[in-house]
Design a protein around this motif. Structure first.
Motif, PDB file in Angstrom:
ATOM      1  N   MET A 164       0.817  -1.190   0.000  1.00  0.00           N
ATOM      2  CA  MET A 164       0.000   0.000   0.000  1.00  0.00           C
ATOM      3  C   MET A 164       0.864   1.258   0.000  1.00  0.00           C
ATOM      4  N   TYR A 165       1.878   1.308   0.890  1.00  0.00           N
ATOM      5  CA  TYR A 165       2.797   2.444   0.946  1.00  0.00           C
ATOM      6  C   TYR A 165       4.174   1.958   0.507  1.00  0.00           C
ATOM      7  N   GLU A 166       4.854   2.739  -0.306  1.00  0.00           N
ATOM      8  CA  GLU A 166       6.224   2.398  -0.706  1.00  0.00           C
ATOM      9  C   GLU A 166       7.223   3.075   0.228  1.00  0.00           C
ATOM     10  N   TYR A 167       7.056   4.368   0.443  1.00  0.00           N
ATOM     11  CA  TYR A 167       7.929   5.091   1.355  1.00  0.00           C
ATOM     12  C   TYR A 167       7.199   6.316   1.885  1.00  0.00           C
ATOM     13  N   ILE A 168       7.741   6.868   2.969  1.00  0.00           N
ATOM     14  CA  ILE A 168       7.257   8.125   3.524  1.00  0.00           C
ATOM     15  C   ILE A 168       8.467   9.038   3.625  1.00  0.00           C
ATOM     16  N   SER A 169       8.340  10.228   3.058  1.00  0.00           N
ATOM     17  CA  SER A 169       9.432  11.187   3.041  1.00  0.00           C
ATOM     18  C   SER A 169       8.953  12.480   3.684  1.00  0.00           C
ATOM     19  N   GLY A 170       9.767  13.034   4.561  1.00  0.00           N
ATOM     20  CA  GLY A 170       9.387  14.284   5.199  1.00  0.00           C
ATOM     21  C   GLY A 170      10.361  14.686   6.282  1.00  0.00           C
ATOM     22  N   THR A 171       9.901  15.571   7.145  1.00  0.00           N
ATOM     23  CA  THR A 171      10.710  16.078   8.244  1.00  0.00           C
ATOM     24  C   THR A 171      10.693  15.084   9.405  1.00  0.00           C
ATOM     25  N   VAL A 172      11.852  14.875   9.999  1.00  0.00           N
ATOM     26  CA  VAL A 172      11.943  13.994  11.162  1.00  0.00           C
ATOM     27  C   VAL A 172      11.487  14.798  12.382  1.00  0.00           C
ATOM     28  N   ALA A 173      10.260  14.521  12.841  1.00  0.00           N
ATOM     29  CA  ALA A 173       9.705  15.238  13.990  1.00  0.00           C
ATOM     30  C   ALA A 173      10.214  14.652  15.295  1.00  0.00           C
ATOM     31  N   GLU A 174      10.486  13.346  15.294  1.00  0.00           N
ATOM     32  CA  GLU A 174      10.944  12.663  16.508  1.00  0.00           C
ATOM     33  C   GLU A 174      11.701  11.418  16.082  1.00  0.00           C
ATOM     34  N   ALA A 175      12.786  11.104  16.777  1.00  0.00           N
ATOM     35  CA  ALA A 175      13.544   9.886  16.501  1.00  0.00           C
ATOM     36  C   ALA A 175      13.983   9.274  17.817  1.00  0.00           C
ATOM     37  N   ALA A 176      13.668   8.019  18.009  1.00  0.00           N
ATOM     38  CA  ALA A 176      14.067   7.254  19.182  1.00  0.00           C
ATOM     39  C   ALA A 176      14.570   5.903  18.677  1.00  0.00           C
ATOM     40  N   PRO A 177      15.273   5.141  19.508  1.00  0.00           N
ATOM     41  CA  PRO A 177      15.809   3.859  19.043  1.00  0.00           C
ATOM     42  C   PRO A 177      14.753   2.862  18.547  1.00  0.00           C
ATOM     43  N   THR A 178      13.500   3.044  18.947  1.00  0.00           N
ATOM     44  CA  THR A 178      12.471   2.089  18.543  1.00  0.00           C
ATOM     45  C   THR A 178      11.448   2.661  17.574  1.00  0.00           C
ATOM     46  N   HIS A 179      11.412   3.980  17.419  1.00  0.00           N
ATOM     47  CA  HIS A 179      10.419   4.578  16.523  1.00  0.00           C
ATOM     48  C   HIS A 179      10.882   5.939  16.003  1.00  0.00           C
ATOM     49  N   ALA A 180      10.240   6.347  14.930  1.00  0.00           N
ATOM     50  CA  ALA A 180      10.470   7.681  14.385  1.00  0.00           C
ATOM     51  C   ALA A 180       9.122   8.244  13.962  1.00  0.00           C
ATOM     52  N   VAL A 181       8.985   9.561  14.068  1.00  0.00           N
ATOM     53  CA  VAL A 181       7.786  10.237  13.585  1.00  0.00           C
ATOM     54  C   VAL A 181       8.218  11.108  12.423  1.00  0.00           C
ATOM     55  N   ILE A 182       7.639  10.834  11.254  1.00  0.00           N
ATOM     56  CA  ILE A 182       7.951  11.601  10.050  1.00  0.00           C
ATOM     57  C   ILE A 182       6.756  12.483   9.736  1.00  0.00           C
ATOM     58  N   ASP A 183       6.995  13.792   9.700  1.00  0.00           N
ATOM     59  CA  ASP A 183       5.948  14.771   9.396  1.00  0.00           C
ATOM     60  C   ASP A 183       5.963  15.042   7.902  1.00  0.00           C
ATOM     61  N   THR A 184       4.866  14.701   7.249  1.00  0.00           N
ATOM     62  CA  THR A 184       4.749  14.949   5.822  1.00  0.00           C
ATOM     63  C   THR A 184       3.327  15.392   5.497  1.00  0.00           C
ATOM     64  N   GLY A 185       3.202  16.517   4.864  1.00  0.00           N
ATOM     65  CA  GLY A 185       1.883  17.029   4.503  1.00  0.00           C
ATOM     66  C   GLY A 185       1.005  17.344   5.695  1.00  0.00           C
ATOM     67  N   GLY A 186       1.597  17.719   6.808  1.00  0.00           N
ATOM     68  CA  GLY A 186       0.823  18.057   7.999  1.00  0.00           C
ATOM     69  C   GLY A 186       0.402  16.853   8.826  1.00  0.00           C
ATOM     70  N   LEU A 187       0.808  15.644   8.426  1.00  0.00           N
ATOM     71  CA  LEU A 187       0.513  14.431   9.186  1.00  0.00           C
ATOM     72  C   LEU A 187       1.799  13.865   9.758  1.00  0.00           C
ATOM     73  N   GLY A 188       1.722  13.380  10.984  1.00  0.00           N
ATOM     74  CA  GLY A 188       2.865  12.737  11.608  1.00  0.00           C
ATOM     75  C   GLY A 188       2.699  11.234  11.567  1.00  0.00           C
ATOM     76  N   TYR A 189       3.548  10.552  10.823  1.00  0.00           N
ATOM     77  CA  TYR A 189       3.489   9.094  10.704  1.00  0.00           C
ATOM     78  C   TYR A 189       4.426   8.465  11.730  1.00  0.00           C
ATOM     79  N   TYR A 190       3.869   7.608  12.591  1.00  0.00           N
ATOM     80  CA  TYR A 190       4.631   6.903  13.612  1.00  0.00           C
ATOM     81  C   TYR A 190       5.105   5.598  12.997  1.00  0.00           C
ATOM     82  N   LEU A 191       6.418   5.439  12.868  1.00  0.00           N
ATOM     83  CA  LEU A 191       6.994   4.245  12.254  1.00  0.00           C
ATOM     84  C   LEU A 191       7.869   3.509  13.258  1.00  0.00           C
ATOM     85  N   HIS A 192       7.669   2.229  13.375  1.00  0.00           N
ATOM     86  CA  HIS A 192       8.547   1.387  14.190  1.00  0.00           C
ATOM     87  C   HIS A 192       9.826   1.168  13.383  1.00  0.00           C
ATOM     88  N   ILE A 193      10.980   1.366  14.017  1.00  0.00           N
ATOM     89  CA  ILE A 193      12.245   1.273  13.296  1.00  0.00           C
ATOM     90  C   ILE A 193      13.239   0.393  14.046  1.00  0.00           C
TER      91      ILE A 193
END
Length: 194
Positions: free
Chosen positions: A1-30
């Motif tokens: 469904m999603y290939e990639y998410i590109s945007g500003t790194v709003a938050e980065a931790a060893p287990t997750h990152a929040v990528i802000d793109t288009g006014g939405l913050g995507y919480y990704l497990h990393i």
């Protein structure tokens, strides 16, 4: 469904990152591999794997396509879920994992927290022939660990579920053995010892 998410790194931790793109913050497990690529970055492009369960919808993000493909291969093994696959990729880099599976070293693979010998053997048997097509994209470089590097590595280990006292002991020993190690390298080496 999603290939990639590109945007500003709003938050980065060893287990997750929040990528802000288009006014939405995507919480990704990393994984720690991906964390090392995005922890100091202002912008990031993470390749995504989307999992829908009856109780949750989860996004997993990866700095490279190779890491995402390894994650997907790990998920194809029965008994390996998203968190276990992420823990494996946090303990070993894609290249190290490919080497472990190619050599059939189940004992080394079972050093991953929460992974038993039978599951490690199953991963090796099921994935040994599937890794030939995977290449390795550019290596990720990280800044060497300094005084705050120890604190970051300790925070990463505790967020991954390890007790603070054994993690501190392992990190202190690693600092003596490898004083120039990056935060990512320290965490990786400590995961192999805990």
């Amino acid at each position: 469904m999603y290939e990639y998410i590109s945007g500003t790194v709003a938050e980065a931790a060893p287990t997750h990152a929040v990528i802000d793109t288009g006014g939405l913050g995507y919480y990704l497990h990393i994984s720690l591999e991906t964390f090392s690529a995005v922890e100091h970055a202002e912008r990031a492009k993470l390749y995504v794997h989307y999992i829908v369960r009856e109780d949750a919808q989860l996004l997993y993000g990866f700095a490279t396509k190779v890491e995402r493909e390894l994650f997907r291969l790990l998920l194809s093994v029965s008994g390996v879920g998203g968190n276990t696959a992420r823990m494996i990729l946090s303990t070993y880099s894609p290249r190290e994992l490919q080497g472990i599976i190619s050599s059939g070293n189940a004992v080394l693979l079972k050093n991953v927290k929460g992974l038993g010998l039978k599951t490690a053997q199953k991963i090796i048997v099921e994935l040994s022939g599937k890794l030939l097509a995977l290449g390795e994209e550019g290596a990720v470089t990280a800044a060497p660990a300094d005084a705050t590097g120890y604190d970051e590595a300790l925070a990463a280990l505790t967020m991954l579920g390890f007790s603070k006292v054994p993690a501190e002991k392992a990190l202190r020993q690693l600092l003596r053995e490898s004083p120039g190690a990056t935060v990512e390298e320290m965490v990786r080496m400590a995961l192999k010892r805990l």
